[in-house]
Write a protein that holds these residues in place. Structure first.
Motif, PDB file in Angstrom:
ATOM      1  N   LYS A 123       0.830  -1.207   0.000  1.00 12.90           N
ATOM      2  CA  LYS A 123       0.000   0.000   0.000  1.00 12.90           C
ATOM      3  C   LYS A 123       0.866   1.258   0.000  1.00 12.90           C
ATOM      4  O   LYS A 123       0.590   2.216  -0.739  1.00 12.90           O
ATOM      5  N   ILE A 124       1.910   1.250   0.820  1.00 10.84           N
ATOM      6  CA  ILE A 124       2.814   2.403   0.871  1.00 10.84           C
ATOM      7  C   ILE A 124       3.498   2.611  -0.473  1.00 10.84           C
ATOM      8  O   ILE A 124       3.605   3.734  -0.971  1.00 10.84           O
ATOM      9  N   LYS A 125       3.974   1.513  -1.079  1.00 13.38           N
ATOM     10  CA  LYS A 125       4.654   1.595  -2.375  1.00 13.38           C
ATOM     11  C   LYS A 125       3.715   2.125  -3.460  1.00 13.38           C
ATOM     12  O   LYS A 125       4.087   2.989  -4.260  1.00 13.38           O
ATOM     13  N   ALA A 126       2.471   1.605  -3.474  1.00 10.51           N
ATOM     14  CA  ALA A 126       1.499   2.046  -4.478  1.00 10.51           C
ATOM     15  C   ALA A 126       1.158   3.530  -4.297  1.00 10.51           C
ATOM     16  O   ALA A 126       1.065   4.286  -5.269  1.00 10.51           O
ATOM     17  N   GLY A 127       0.983   3.945  -3.033  1.00  6.71           N
ATOM     18  CA  GLY A 127       0.691   5.347  -2.751  1.00  6.71           C
ATOM     19  C   GLY A 127       1.848   6.250  -3.127  1.00  6.71           C
ATOM     20  O   GLY A 127       1.655   7.336  -3.682  1.00  6.71           O
ATOM     21  N   PHE A 128       3.079   5.803  -2.825  1.00  4.10           N
ATOM     22  CA  PHE A 128       4.269   6.586  -3.161  1.00  4.10           C
ATOM     23  C   PHE A 128       4.406   6.742  -4.680  1.00  4.10           C
ATOM     24  O   PHE A 128       4.690   7.839  -5.183  1.00  4.10           O
ATOM     25  N   ASP A 129       4.214   5.643  -5.409  1.00  2.00           N
ATOM     26  CA  ASP A 129       4.334   5.682  -6.876  1.00  2.00           C
ATOM     27  C   ASP A 129       3.345   6.663  -7.510  1.00  2.00           C
ATOM     28  O   ASP A 129       3.708   7.427  -8.418  1.00  2.00           O
ATOM     29  N   PHE A 130       2.100   6.642  -7.012  1.00  2.00           N
ATOM     30  CA  PHE A 130       1.065   7.472  -7.628  1.00  2.00           C
ATOM     31  C   PHE A 130       1.111   8.917  -7.127  1.00  2.00           C
ATOM     32  O   PHE A 130       1.197   9.859  -7.921  1.00  2.00           O
ATOM     33  N   PHE A 131       1.048   9.097  -5.793  1.00  2.00           N
ATOM     34  CA  PHE A 131       0.923  10.450  -5.234  1.00  2.00           C
ATOM     35  C   PHE A 131       2.233  11.239  -5.225  1.00  2.00           C
ATOM     36  O   PHE A 131       2.209  12.460  -5.292  1.00  2.00           O
ATOM     37  N   VAL A 132       3.359  10.534  -5.137  1.00  2.00           N
ATOM     38  CA  VAL A 132       4.646  11.239  -5.070  1.00  2.00           C
ATOM     39  C   VAL A 132       5.343  11.275  -6.420  1.00  2.00           C
ATOM     40  O   VAL A 132       5.666  12.348  -6.940  1.00  2.00           O
ATOM     41  N   LEU A 133       5.567  10.088  -7.020  1.00  2.00           N
ATOM     42  CA  LEU A 133       6.322  10.047  -8.271  1.00  2.00           C
ATOM     43  C   LEU A 133       5.536  10.602  -9.456  1.00  2.00           C
ATOM     44  O   LEU A 133       6.104  11.294 -10.307  1.00  2.00           O
ATOM     45  N   LYS A 134       4.247  10.305  -9.543  1.00  4.52           N
ATOM     46  CA  LYS A 134       3.455  10.742 -10.691  1.00  4.52           C
ATOM     47  C   LYS A 134       2.829  12.121 -10.504  1.00  4.52           C
ATOM     48  O   LYS A 134       2.793  12.923 -11.429  1.00  4.52           O
ATOM     49  N   LEU A 135       2.308  12.388  -9.311  1.00  4.54           N
ATOM     50  CA  LEU A 135       1.573  13.641  -9.092  1.00  4.54           C
ATOM     51  C   LEU A 135       2.265  14.581  -8.116  1.00  4.54           C
ATOM     52  O   LEU A 135       1.811  15.721  -7.942  1.00  4.54           O
ATOM     53  N   GLY A 136       3.333  14.125  -7.480  1.00  5.00           N
ATOM     54  CA  GLY A 136       3.919  14.825  -6.346  1.00  5.00           C
ATOM     55  C   GLY A 136       4.218  16.294  -6.530  1.00  5.00           C
ATOM     56  O   GLY A 136       3.766  17.135  -5.737  1.00  5.00           O
ATOM     57  N   ILE A 137       4.980  16.658  -7.547  1.00  3.57           N
ATOM     58  CA  ILE A 137       5.397  18.049  -7.704  1.00  3.57           C
ATOM     59  C   ILE A 137       4.195  18.951  -7.946  1.00  3.57           C
ATOM     60  O   ILE A 137       4.044  19.992  -7.296  1.00  3.57           O
ATOM     61  N   SER A 138       3.323  18.552  -8.869  1.00  2.00           N
ATOM     62  CA  SER A 138       2.128  19.355  -9.154  1.00  2.00           C
ATOM     63  C   SER A 138       1.252  19.485  -7.919  1.00  2.00           C
ATOM     64  O   SER A 138       0.753  20.570  -7.607  1.00  2.00           O
ATOM     65  N   MET A 139       1.063  18.385  -7.194  1.00  2.00           N
ATOM     66  CA  MET A 139       0.212  18.390  -6.010  1.00  2.00           C
ATOM     67  C   MET A 139       0.801  19.254  -4.901  1.00  2.00           C
ATOM     68  O   MET A 139       0.092  20.013  -4.236  1.00  2.00           O
TER      69      MET A 139
END
Length: 202
Positions: A123-139
């Motif tokens: 769950k942590i890995k999936a959340g990190f991949d999506f919210f941080v790596l894919k959307l992180g900077i914009s978010m």
């Protein structure tokens, strides 16, 4: 939602015994972290900030700070994070920078899938991949548009609101506001400073 607001957020503010400034600063710091994409570590960030500020002799209410992170809760986190990302995407676009495109339904669907992922590490890995790596900077960029002014506004509003609330309590007890403060206000930071100073003398 109303019950969460009253129990988790309003109650700690109204029943805090700490000085108005410390409560208001707790609101500001908690609100700032609540309006950033740091869910899961927001309470830890509030406490780390408290320890750092205590070290430089600047105190705020850690209880109120932790309470304020409940602004981002299971009912609000989806819409909030999408708003952060959307705002950041617009800002980055204005600067000529590219960011991932995703619609609201897909955003919520992916978020739910991550939440329902089996296994803590997965769950942590999936959340990190999506919210941080894919959307992180914009978010993150988009969140600051709301976090900074809301933190400042929260400090100003709570300073006024809580001081007025405490003046009414003092009046109800037949006391002046200064008398009420001397009898009821207790600064956790001042207590720690005093205890630390006493230990050094010993």
């Amino acid at each position: 939602m109303k019950r969460i607001f009253i129990k988790k957020i309003l109650h700690p503010i109204l029943h805090s015994a700490e000085p108005v400034h410390e409560v208001a600063l707790g609101v500001a710091i908690g609100t700032f972290y609540a309006l950033t994409p740091t869910v899961g570590i927001q309470m830890a960030l509030v406490m780390i900030t408290w320890f750092i500020l205590i070290w430089v002799r600047l105190s705020f209410s850690p209880v109120v700070g932790v309470a304020m992170v409940w602004i981002s809760n299971p009912l609000t986190i989806g819409p909030m994070y999408y708003l952060f990302w959307k705002t950041g995407k617009v800002m980055m676009s204005c600067l000529g920078l590219q960011s991932l495109h995703i619609d609201y339904d897909s955003f919520i669907k992916t978020g739910k899938a991550i939440f329902n992922t089996q296994g803590t590490w997965a769950k942590i890995k999936a959340g990190f991949d999506f919210f941080v790596l894919k959307l992180g900077i914009s978010m993150l960029v988009g969140s600051l548009v709301y976090a900074i002014p809301c933190a400042i506004g929260g400090y100003i509003f709570i300073s006024f609101f809580l001081r007025r609330h405490r003046r009414r309590k003092a009046k109800h007890l037949g006391m002046t506001y200064e008398e009420w403060k001397k009898e009821h206000e207790r600064s956790l930071g001042s207590w720690i400073y005093a205890k630390s100073h006493h230990q050094k003398k010993d």
